[in-house]
Enzyme design. Structure first.
Site, PDB file in Angstrom:
ATOM      1  N   HIS A  12      29.596  19.191  11.501  1.00  0.00           N
ATOM      2  CA  HIS A  12      30.031  17.871  11.986  1.00  0.00           C
ATOM      3  C   HIS A  12      29.257  16.810  11.215  1.00  0.00           C
ATOM      4  O   HIS A  12      28.083  16.564  11.489  1.00  0.00           O
ATOM      5  CB  HIS A  12      29.765  17.729  13.488  1.00  0.00           C
ATOM      6  CG  HIS A  12      30.290  16.454  14.064  1.00  0.00           C
ATOM      7  ND1 HIS A  12      31.208  16.443  15.094  1.00  0.00           N
ATOM      8  CD2 HIS A  12      30.046  15.152  13.786  1.00  0.00           C
ATOM      9  CE1 HIS A  12      31.495  15.187  15.418  1.00  0.00           C
ATOM     10  NE2 HIS A  12      30.798  14.384  14.615  1.00  0.00           N
ATOM     11  N   HIS A  14      29.353  12.870   8.983  1.00  0.00           N
ATOM     12  CA  HIS A  14      29.980  11.618   8.565  1.00  0.00           C
ATOM     13  C   HIS A  14      29.472  11.260   7.176  1.00  0.00           C
ATOM     14  O   HIS A  14      28.264  11.097   6.968  1.00  0.00           O
ATOM     15  CB  HIS A  14      29.638  10.488   9.537  1.00  0.00           C
ATOM     16  CG  HIS A  14      30.187  10.706  10.907  1.00  0.00           C
ATOM     17  ND1 HIS A  14      31.453  10.302  11.276  1.00  0.00           N
ATOM     18  CD2 HIS A  14      29.649  11.297  12.002  1.00  0.00           C
ATOM     19  CE1 HIS A  14      31.674  10.625  12.537  1.00  0.00           C
ATOM     20  NE2 HIS A  14      30.596  11.238  13.005  1.00  0.00           N
ATOM     21  N   LYS A  94      40.722  16.398  14.554  1.00  0.00           N
ATOM     22  CA  LYS A  94      39.702  15.819  15.419  1.00  0.00           C
ATOM     23  C   LYS A  94      40.319  14.791  16.359  1.00  0.00           C
ATOM     24  O   LYS A  94      40.888  13.798  15.932  1.00  0.00           O
ATOM     25  CB  LYS A  94      38.614  15.161  14.573  1.00  0.00           C
ATOM     26  CG  LYS A  94      37.526  14.431  15.354  1.00  0.00           C
ATOM     27  CD  LYS A  94      36.659  15.394  16.171  1.00  0.00           C
ATOM     28  CE  LYS A  94      35.609  14.628  16.972  1.00  0.00           C
ATOM     29  NZ  LYS A  94      34.570  14.024  16.115  1.00  0.00           N
ATOM     30  N   HIS A 131      35.934  14.838  20.465  1.00  0.00           N
ATOM     31  CA  HIS A 131      34.841  13.984  20.937  1.00  0.00           C
ATOM     32  C   HIS A 131      35.061  13.848  22.443  1.00  0.00           C
ATOM     33  O   HIS A 131      35.894  13.052  22.880  1.00  0.00           O
ATOM     34  CB  HIS A 131      34.889  12.614  20.249  1.00  0.00           C
ATOM     35  CG  HIS A 131      33.784  11.700  20.682  1.00  0.00           C
ATOM     36  ND1 HIS A 131      32.776  11.284  19.838  1.00  0.00           N
ATOM     37  CD2 HIS A 131      33.516  11.116  21.888  1.00  0.00           C
ATOM     38  CE1 HIS A 131      31.943  10.488  20.497  1.00  0.00           C
ATOM     39  NE2 HIS A 131      32.374  10.379  21.740  1.00  0.00           N
ATOM     40  N   HIS A 165      29.374  17.879  19.372  1.00  0.00           N
ATOM     41  CA  HIS A 165      28.078  17.286  19.722  1.00  0.00           C
ATOM     42  C   HIS A 165      27.819  17.252  21.240  1.00  0.00           C
ATOM     43  O   HIS A 165      27.634  16.198  21.829  1.00  0.00           O
ATOM     44  CB  HIS A 165      27.916  15.894  19.122  1.00  0.00           C
ATOM     45  CG  HIS A 165      29.115  14.998  19.224  1.00  0.00           C
ATOM     46  ND1 HIS A 165      29.781  14.740  20.394  1.00  0.00           N
ATOM     47  CD2 HIS A 165      29.743  14.277  18.254  1.00  0.00           C
ATOM     48  CE1 HIS A 165      30.777  13.903  20.156  1.00  0.00           C
ATOM     49  NE2 HIS A 165      30.779  13.618  18.874  1.00  0.00           N
ATOM     50  N   ASP A 237      26.179  15.609  13.061  1.00  0.00           N
ATOM     51  CA  ASP A 237      26.711  14.288  13.424  1.00  0.00           C
ATOM     52  C   ASP A 237      25.898  13.208  12.718  1.00  0.00           C
ATOM     53  O   ASP A 237      25.747  12.089  13.230  1.00  0.00           O
ATOM     54  CB  ASP A 237      26.716  14.070  14.932  1.00  0.00           C
ATOM     55  CG  ASP A 237      27.606  12.896  15.357  1.00  0.00           C
ATOM     56  OD1 ASP A 237      28.425  12.442  14.542  1.00  0.00           O
ATOM     57  OD2 ASP A 237      27.477  12.420  16.510  1.00  0.00           O
TER      58      ASP A 237
END
Length: 336
Positions: A12, A14, A94, A131, A165, A237
């Site tokens: 996960h 970004h 996602k 999420h 997460h 994350d």
């Protein structure tokens, strides 16, 4: 003392885009063999063409490191033809509840309105990543979402669902109750509680969503990670923001951990006498759960001091990492 990890994976991540992507991408591709790339750009990645173009931009910034970006589509009401075309180019889709986190305004407002998409994903064996937060009281948002996980897992028993997460003991307990549920957990949620974020002076560089929870939640997450629960995977994350977006009113949510994740995990597992389980947690579990075969990479981490920079700078950005200015006990010393 040292440990050599085979093909570390971040499930996960970004990477953002443009200049920020140019700064942060090499900080992951150096030490990880692969990562699941989040699609909540502006605009979000909602087509095969956008996904392929984003992957090309990522690969142009790996600085030659062996690395597999596992691409993800931003969940929306796709047609069967669109999913069929994209299936072999992505690791999953996602789902963001609308407005739940950074750049999620185009997310799903009502879960029951997209169940026909879940059905197509189940039939086509496309994993769903979620999420999992409601819009309730901030400390209860994940717990309130757990019943939605249970509903989807029960109604679509062959749909593989990743609770992204996770931050609560209740979420950990779901892993053993539903065959098709699995989860990722971040570095920060294994270490901090809400007290570290706001118990004294506010620390904006530890503020993230889902927000850090109570000590008993951290302990449940840590216990599951240290014993390498087979359905729990490392997902950093890691979420870079410019200092101007963190040290300000309306602080952006996200903790930047990419440059120190492997070393900090080695220190954490060593502190708890569980270093032998780190390989499963940081790679093998993900390979089994997703069926991926990552790029060959051997990362050796040694018990020797590692001073974390106050910030990482370049391409017009300055990003503050977790533990900025501190010295870790472990350091990445060799990558082959």
């Amino acid at each position: 003392m040292e440990i050599t990890l085979r093909a570390p994976l971040d499930m996960h991540l970004h990477l953002r885009d443009a200049e920020m992507m140019q700064l942060v991408t090499p900080l992951t591709t150096e030490t990880f063999s692969g990562a699941v790339i989040m699609p909540n750009l502006v605009p979000p990645v909602t087509s095969l063409e956008m996904l392929q173009a984003y992957k090309q931009r990522i690969m142009a910034n790996t600085e030659g490191h062996a690395f597999d970006p596992y691409m993800v589509l931003f969940f929306k009401d796709y047609t069967e033809a669109e999913l069929a075309a994209a299936k072999d180019h992505m690791i999953g889709m996602k789902l963001y509840p609308a407005g739940a986190t950074t750049n999620s305004e185009a997310g799903v407002a009502q879960i029951d309105s997209v169940e026909h998409v879940f059905k197509m994903m189940e039939e086509m064996e496309i994993p769903l990543m979620v999420h999992g937060e409601t819009h309730g009281f901030v400390m209860d948002r994940e717990s309130e979402f757990l019943s939605i996980y249970e509903h989807i897992a029960t109604k679509f028993p062959k749909l593989k669902i990743t609770m992204e997460h996770i931050t609560t003991a209740k979420a950990v307990s779901l892993l053993d109750r539903y065959e098709n549920l699995r989860a990722t957990v971040t570095l920060q949620h294994l270490i901090i509680t809400l007290d570290d974020v706001a118990g004294g002076l506010l620390n904006p560089h530890l503020f993230c969503k889902p927000i850090a929870k109570r000590p008993e939640d951290r302990e449940a997450l840590l216990d599951a990670a240290l014993r390498a629960h087979p359905k729990l995977m490392f997902g950093s994350d890691s979420a870079p923001h410019p200092i101007s977006k963190k040290e300000c009113c309306g602080c952006a949510a996200g903790v930047f951990t990419a440059p120190l994740a492997v070393a900090r995990l080695a220190q954490l597992f060593d502190q708890h006498g569980a270093l032998e389980n780190l390989q499963d947690f940081i790679s093998e579990n993900a390979q089994r759960q997703y069926g991926v075969k990552p790029a060959e990479k051997m990362v050796t981490v040694t018990k020797t001091p590692f001073e974390i920079p106050q910030a990482y700078e370049g391409h017009g950005h300055r990003v503050v990492p977790m533990h900025a200015g501190e010295t870790l006990d472990w350091k990445v010393t060799s990558i082959t």
